[in-house]
Design an enzyme around this catalytic site. Structure first.
Site, PDB file in Angstrom:
ATOM      1  N   ASP A   1       0.809  -1.223   0.000  1.00 29.39           N
ATOM      2  CA  ASP A   1       0.000   0.000   0.000  1.00 29.39           C
ATOM      3  C   ASP A   1       0.843   1.274   0.000  1.00 29.39           C
ATOM      4  OD1 ASP A   1      -2.252  -1.653   0.099  1.00 29.39           O
ATOM      5  OD2 ASP A   1      -2.234  -1.681   2.284  1.00 29.39           O
TER       6      ASP A   1
ATOM      7  N   GLN B   1       1.948  -6.147  -3.140  1.00 30.15           N
ATOM      8  CA  GLN B   1       2.399  -6.221  -1.740  1.00 30.15           C
ATOM      9  C   GLN B   1       3.696  -5.423  -1.539  1.00 30.15           C
ATOM     10  OE1 GLN B   1       1.298  -9.618  -3.174  1.00 30.15           O
ATOM     11  NE2 GLN B   1      -0.612  -8.662  -2.650  1.00 30.15           N
TER      12      GLN B   1
ATOM     13  N   PRO C   1      -8.776  -0.855   8.733  1.00 33.30           N
ATOM     14  CA  PRO C   1      -7.902   0.283   9.043  1.00 33.30           C
ATOM     15  C   PRO C   1      -6.448  -0.168   9.018  1.00 33.30           C
ATOM     16  CG  PRO C   1      -9.326  -0.260  10.930  1.00 33.30           C
ATOM     17  CD  PRO C   1      -9.643  -1.240   9.844  1.00 33.30           C
ATOM     18  N   ARG C   2      -5.580   0.633   8.398  1.00 36.35           N
ATOM     19  CA  ARG C   2      -4.167   0.261   8.367  1.00 36.35           C
ATOM     20  C   ARG C   2      -3.470   0.772   9.625  1.00 36.35           C
ATOM     21  NH1 ARG C   2      -3.798   2.501   2.233  1.00 36.35           N
ATOM     22  NH2 ARG C   2      -4.668   0.685   1.183  1.00 36.35           N
TER      23      ARG C   2
ATOM     24  N   ALA D   1      -7.530  -1.035   0.557  1.00 30.94           N
ATOM     25  CA  ALA D   1      -8.219  -0.912  -0.733  1.00 30.94           C
ATOM     26  C   ALA D   1      -8.917  -2.220  -1.104  1.00 30.94           C
ATOM     27  CB  ALA D   1      -7.217  -0.517  -1.817  1.00 30.94           C
TER      28      ALA D   1
ATOM     29  N   GLY E   1       1.489   3.002  -2.602  1.00 28.35           N
ATOM     30  CA  GLY E   1       1.063   3.887  -3.699  1.00 28.35           C
ATOM     31  C   GLY E   1       1.590   3.372  -5.033  1.00 28.35           C
ATOM     32  N   LYS E   2       1.769   2.048  -5.132  1.00 27.42           N
ATOM     33  CA  LYS E   2       2.309   1.446  -6.368  1.00 27.42           C
ATOM     34  C   LYS E   2       1.405   1.746  -7.552  1.00 27.42           C
ATOM     35  CE  LYS E   2       2.286  -2.578  -4.286  1.00 27.42           C
ATOM     36  NZ  LYS E   2       2.012  -2.151  -2.894  1.00 27.42           N
ATOM     37  N   GLY E   3       0.078   1.588  -7.345  1.00 26.32           N
ATOM     38  CA  GLY E   3      -0.873   1.791  -8.435  1.00 26.32           C
ATOM     39  C   GLY E   3      -0.723   3.171  -9.044  1.00 26.32           C
ATOM     40  N   LYS E   4      -0.667   4.189  -8.178  1.00 22.42           N
ATOM     41  CA  LYS E   4      -0.544   5.572  -8.687  1.00 22.42           C
ATOM     42  C   LYS E   4       0.739   5.743  -9.500  1.00 22.42           C
ATOM     43  CE  LYS E   4       0.610  10.202  -7.913  1.00 22.42           C
ATOM     44  NZ  LYS E   4       0.570  11.496  -7.274  1.00 22.42           N
TER      45      LYS E   4
ATOM     46  N   SER F   1       5.454  12.146  -4.604  1.00 19.52           N
ATOM     47  CA  SER F   1       4.008  12.215  -4.780  1.00 19.52           C
ATOM     48  C   SER F   1       3.411  13.013  -3.623  1.00 19.52           C
ATOM     49  CB  SER F   1       3.454  10.788  -4.827  1.00 19.52           C
ATOM     50  OG  SER F   1       2.053  10.813  -4.890  1.00 19.52           O
TER      51      SER F   1
ATOM     52  N   LYS G   1       2.944  10.023  -0.678  1.00 20.15           N
ATOM     53  CA  LYS G   1       2.135  10.485   0.450  1.00 20.15           C
ATOM     54  C   LYS G   1       2.861  11.465   1.361  1.00 20.15           C
ATOM     55  CE  LYS G   1      -1.444   7.901   1.312  1.00 20.15           C
ATOM     56  NZ  LYS G   1      -2.467   6.860   1.559  1.00 20.15           N
TER      57      LYS G   1
ATOM     58  N   GLY H   1      -4.596  -4.351  -3.785  1.00 20.26           N
ATOM     59  CA  GLY H   1      -5.562  -3.311  -4.129  1.00 20.26           C
ATOM     60  C   GLY H   1      -4.750  -2.107  -4.549  1.00 20.26           C
ATOM     61  N   HIS H   2      -4.697  -1.836  -5.846  1.00 26.36           N
ATOM     62  CA  HIS H   2      -3.866  -0.750  -6.366  1.00 26.36           C
ATOM     63  C   HIS H   2      -4.771   0.380  -6.847  1.00 26.36           C
ATOM     64  CE1 HIS H   2      -0.331  -3.750  -7.174  1.00 26.36           C
ATOM     65  NE2 HIS H   2      -0.684  -3.659  -5.910  1.00 26.36           N
TER      66      HIS H   2
HETATM   67  P1  GDP Z   1      -0.794   0.273  -3.566  1.00 25.05           P
HETATM   68  O1  GDP Z   1      -1.388  -0.999  -3.076  1.00 25.05           O
HETATM   69  O2  GDP Z   1       0.668   0.351  -3.293  1.00 25.05           O
HETATM   70  O3  GDP Z   1      -1.124   0.576  -4.998  1.00 25.05           O
HETATM   71  O4  GDP Z   1      -1.438   1.437  -2.696  1.00 25.05           O
HETATM   72  P2  GDP Z   1      -3.014   1.592  -2.333  1.00 25.05           P
HETATM   73  O5  GDP Z   1      -3.742   2.010  -3.545  1.00 25.05           O
HETATM   74  O6  GDP Z   1      -3.499   0.390  -1.614  1.00 25.05           O
HETATM   75  O7  GDP Z   1      -2.953   2.731  -1.253  1.00 25.05           O
HETATM   76  C1  GDP Z   1      -2.433   3.993  -1.535  1.00 25.05           C
HETATM   77  C2  GDP Z   1      -3.512   5.046  -1.261  1.00 25.05           C
HETATM   78  O8  GDP Z   1      -2.928   6.319  -1.177  1.00 25.05           O
HETATM   79  C3  GDP Z   1      -4.550   5.150  -2.359  1.00 25.05           C
HETATM   80  O9  GDP Z   1      -5.778   5.538  -1.788  1.00 25.05           O
HETATM   81  C4  GDP Z   1      -4.009   6.268  -3.254  1.00 25.05           C
HETATM   82  O10 GDP Z   1      -5.030   6.944  -3.975  1.00 25.05           O
HETATM   83  C5  GDP Z   1      -3.403   7.180  -2.217  1.00 25.05           C
HETATM   84  N1  GDP Z   1      -2.227   7.934  -2.640  1.00 25.05           N
HETATM   85  C6  GDP Z   1      -1.239   7.567  -3.499  1.00 25.05           C
HETATM   86  N2  GDP Z   1      -0.275   8.503  -3.526  1.00 25.05           N
HETATM   87  C7  GDP Z   1      -0.678   9.500  -2.679  1.00 25.05           C
HETATM   88  C8  GDP Z   1      -0.088  10.732  -2.249  1.00 25.05           C
HETATM   89  O11 GDP Z   1       1.004  11.121  -2.637  1.00 25.05           O
HETATM   90  N3  GDP Z   1      -0.801  11.453  -1.333  1.00 25.05           N
HETATM   91  C9  GDP Z   1      -1.989  11.066  -0.851  1.00 25.05           C
HETATM   92  N4  GDP Z   1      -2.607  11.836   0.055  1.00 25.05           N
HETATM   93  N5  GDP Z   1      -2.572   9.913  -1.227  1.00 25.05           N
HETATM   94  C10 GDP Z   1      -1.912   9.141  -2.129  1.00 25.05           C
HETATM   95  P1  IMO Z   2      -0.967  -4.253  -2.182  1.00 28.88           P
HETATM   96  O1  IMO Z   2      -0.496  -4.832  -3.487  1.00 28.88           O
HETATM   97  C1  IMO Z   2      -0.994  -4.607   2.161  1.00 28.88           C
HETATM   98  C2  IMO Z   2      -1.097  -8.684   3.772  1.00 28.88           C
HETATM   99  C3  IMO Z   2      -2.337  -9.125   4.533  1.00 28.88           C
HETATM  100  C4  IMO Z   2      -1.694 -10.068   5.534  1.00 28.88           C
HETATM  101  C5  IMO Z   2      -0.616 -10.755   4.719  1.00 28.88           C
HETATM  102  C6  IMO Z   2      -1.019 -12.109   4.143  1.00 28.88           C
HETATM  103  O2  IMO Z   2      -2.236  -3.518  -2.286  1.00 28.88           O
HETATM  104  O3  IMO Z   2       0.132  -3.469  -1.544  1.00 28.88           O
HETATM  105  P2  IMO Z   2      -2.585 -12.811   2.114  1.00 28.88           P
HETATM  106  O4  IMO Z   2      -4.040 -12.542   1.860  1.00 28.88           O
HETATM  107  O5  IMO Z   2      -1.678 -12.274   1.066  1.00 28.88           O
HETATM  108  O6  IMO Z   2      -2.307 -14.249   2.441  1.00 28.88           O
HETATM  109  O7  IMO Z   2      -2.260 -12.002   3.473  1.00 28.88           O
HETATM  110  O8  IMO Z   2      -0.310  -9.878   3.656  1.00 28.88           O
HETATM  111  N1  IMO Z   2      -1.339  -8.179   2.414  1.00 28.88           N
HETATM  112  C7  IMO Z   2      -1.254  -6.886   2.064  1.00 28.88           C
HETATM  113  N2  IMO Z   2      -1.037  -5.784   2.824  1.00 28.88           N
HETATM  114  N3  IMO Z   2      -1.121  -4.500   0.820  1.00 28.88           N
HETATM  115  C8  IMO Z   2      -1.320  -5.588   0.051  1.00 28.88           C
HETATM  116  O9  IMO Z   2      -1.309  -5.553  -1.301  1.00 28.88           O
HETATM  117  C9  IMO Z   2      -1.436  -6.855   0.666  1.00 28.88           C
HETATM  118  N4  IMO Z   2      -1.658  -8.109   0.230  1.00 28.88           N
HETATM  119  C10 IMO Z   2      -1.571  -8.910   1.293  1.00 28.88           C
HETATM  120  O10 IMO Z   2      -2.980  -8.036   5.148  1.00 28.88           O
HETATM  121  O11 IMO Z   2      -1.064  -9.330   6.545  1.00 28.88           O
HETATM  122 MG    MG Z   3      -2.933  -1.635  -1.838  1.00 29.54          MG
END
Ligand code: GDP
Ligand code: IMO
Ligand code: MG
Length: 423
Positions: free
Chosen positions: A13, A222, A302-303, A297, A15-18, A411, A329, A40-41
């Site tokens: 999490d 991840q 809650p993280r 996502a 911010g890989k998707g962005k 970012s 972030k 969840g990206h």
């Molecule tokens: P990923 O799993 O690494 O792709 O990250 P997630 O999408 O799960 O979580 C990142 C969250 O932070 C998402 O809600 C993005 O829209 C948001 N985000 C990404 N970059 C930024 C940033 O620079 N600032 C803020 N405030 N939010 C960001």
């Molecule tokens: P992205 O790609 C954050 C965490 C789970 C748990 C552990 C094992 O969005 O960054 P699993 O379902 O993979 O067997 O769970 O890994 N986890 C993540 N935490 N971002 C993710 O993906 C995650 N994918 C799995 O919360 O601690």
């Molecule tokens: Mg994510």
């Protein structure tokens, strides 16, 4: 031609998707190499938010080819829902999505076994998407793969054989009602018509693109601290998010990789259980969660939030070979009086020399902090590094110096426009 791997450098999490979406403007192909719908990206374009779980985050850029590699485990229902979601949002998918014939399929019993395992005493806090049990079957050489969708008779035979074994296990070991074999066979036999057209020989496709001089980005899910080998085992996922996984998860050889881009959140978050030395269970942690909208996502959980951990980051920079970083972030830290960075772990009165591999020891470390002055200015409108307040630059320069990477992107908000490209 360039081939880059993009990795999460913390616990996911970041911010890989962005950042994949931003980068895909200059890449021809984006390929996911591991994980599944546990990811969840998030990509935000203007006020529209898109959350992708399986399909690479390049899909929202016209003309970019998107590949799901053999290292990914695919839940066919999640995949089809995502295809529909993308098409409903007017993005093209046909002719742009390619799925490896060697990728494994998540079966209903994988999700059930995931939830059974999580109902025991040792809870990992998984996403419940069947990830662990599917990788178990892959390595036990009992998996059903995407290529099996191309041969209905063989597919049916494999599903029946697997279900016989799993139903035995469910009944005899867990005393749970058996799964409905006919319903599952019928459901999985319908996937061929819907998925066949995307199936490809991915190693050949990717290596051909590279030979043709195209730019290829390999998208990790991840993060490094969730890696089954290098993460905080056993509180990890069941795949290899670190950069090495990009080769085994796609069929691109290591000799073709040019750079590794680490996605580095300006503080730390973790979802699920396991040690987290810099976790803040106070109002600052609450501030980060609220301002950073730190809720999963995929699961909405809650993280957990905490300060940046430079000691862990040096370790993940090393195992991934991160040469360039995108700091994400950073805007979330605005308004804090002071910002801390963990620079060492103290254990039994001594600073550890290396990142501990036992969670028992990691649970006992005391973070040693360096404190930085915060900044009050809202930085989300900053368009260049020079526009950032001096305190922000001091913080970034420290991260760069101590972790040993170049900072290529900063970012300052979720939108495409809220991104600073560093010279
Ligand atoms: P990923 O799993 O690494 O792709 O990250 P997630 O999408 O799960 O979580 C990142 C969250 O932070 C998402 O809600 C993005 O829209 C948001 N985000 C990404 N970059 C930024 C940033 O620079 N600032 C803020 N405030 N939010 C960001
Ligand atoms: P992205 O790609 C954050 C965490 C789970 C748990 C552990 C094992 O969005 O960054 P699993 O379902 O993979 O067997 O769970 O890994 N986890 C993540 N935490 N971002 C993710 O993906 C995650 N994918 C799995 O919360 O601690
Ligand atoms: Mg994510």
């Amino acid at each position: 031609m360039s081939v880059s791997v993009l990795v999460g450098s913390q616990w996911g999490d970041e911010g890989k998707g962005k950042i994949v979406d931003i980068l895909s403007e200059r890449f021809d192909v984006v390929a996911r190499y591991q994980g599944g719908a546990n990811a969840g990206h998030t990509i935000q374009i203007d006020d529209n938010q898109y959350i992708l779980h399986l399909i690479p985050s390049g899909i929202l850029r016209d003309g970019v080819k998107c590949v799901i590699g053999n290292g990914v485990v695919i839940d066919p229902n999640a995949l089809l829902d995502e295809i529909e979601f993308i098409e409903n949002n007017d993005f093209d998918i046909e002719g742009r999505l390619f799925i490896s014939q060697n990728a494994h399929l998540i079966m209903p019993y994988h999700k059930l076994l995931d939830s059974i395992s999580e109902s025991g005493t040792k809870k990992i806090g998984t996403t419940g998407r069947g990830i662990g049990p599917c990788y178990i079957d892959k390595y036990a050489r009992k998996g059903i793969r995407i290529v099996d969708l191309l041969n209905r008779d063989l597919l049916e035979k494999k599903i029946r054989e697997n279900l016989q074994e799993k139903n035995n296990l469910l009944k005899k070991v867990y005393n749970i009602e058996e799964l409905d074999v006919e319903a599952i066979v019928e459901e999985y036999l319908t996937f061929d018509k819907k998925i066949d057209k995307y199936i490809a020989d991915v190693p050949s496709l990717l290596n051909r693109e590279i030979a043709d001089g195209k730019n290829v980005l390999l998208e990790g899910a991840q993060g490094a601290l969730l890696d089954v080998d290098f993460g905080t085992y056993p509180y990890v996922t069941s795949s290899s998010p670190t950069s090495g996984g990009a080769c085994t998860g796609t069929g691109i050889p290591p000799t073709k990789i040019d750079s590794v881009i680490g996605i580095v959140k300006a503080y730390t978050t973790r979802v699920g259980n396991g040690p987290f030395p810099t976790e803040l269970e106070d109002e600052v942690g609450e501030h980060l969660r609220k301002v950073g909208a730190e809720f999963g996502a995929t699961t909405g959980r809650p993280r957990r939030c905490g300060w940046f951990d430079a000691f862990a980051m040096k370790y993940t920079t090393m195992v991934n070979g991160i040469d360039h970083a995108a700091i994400t972030k950073l805007d979330v830290l605005s308004g804090l009086d002071e910002i801390k960075v963990c620079v060492a772990y103290e254990h039994n009165g001594k600073n550890l020399k290396t990142f501990p591999s036992e969670v028992e020891r990691l649970d006992q470390v005391t973070p040693v902090y360096e404190t930085f002055k915060g900044w009050k200015k809202d930085i989300s409108g900053c368009k260049s590094y020079d526009e950032l307040p001096s305190e922000t630059k001091t913080y970034l320069d420290y991260l760069k110096g101590t972790c040993g990477f170049e900072i290529s992107y900063v970012s300052v908000g979720p939108r495409r426009s809220e991104t600073i490209v560093c010279e």
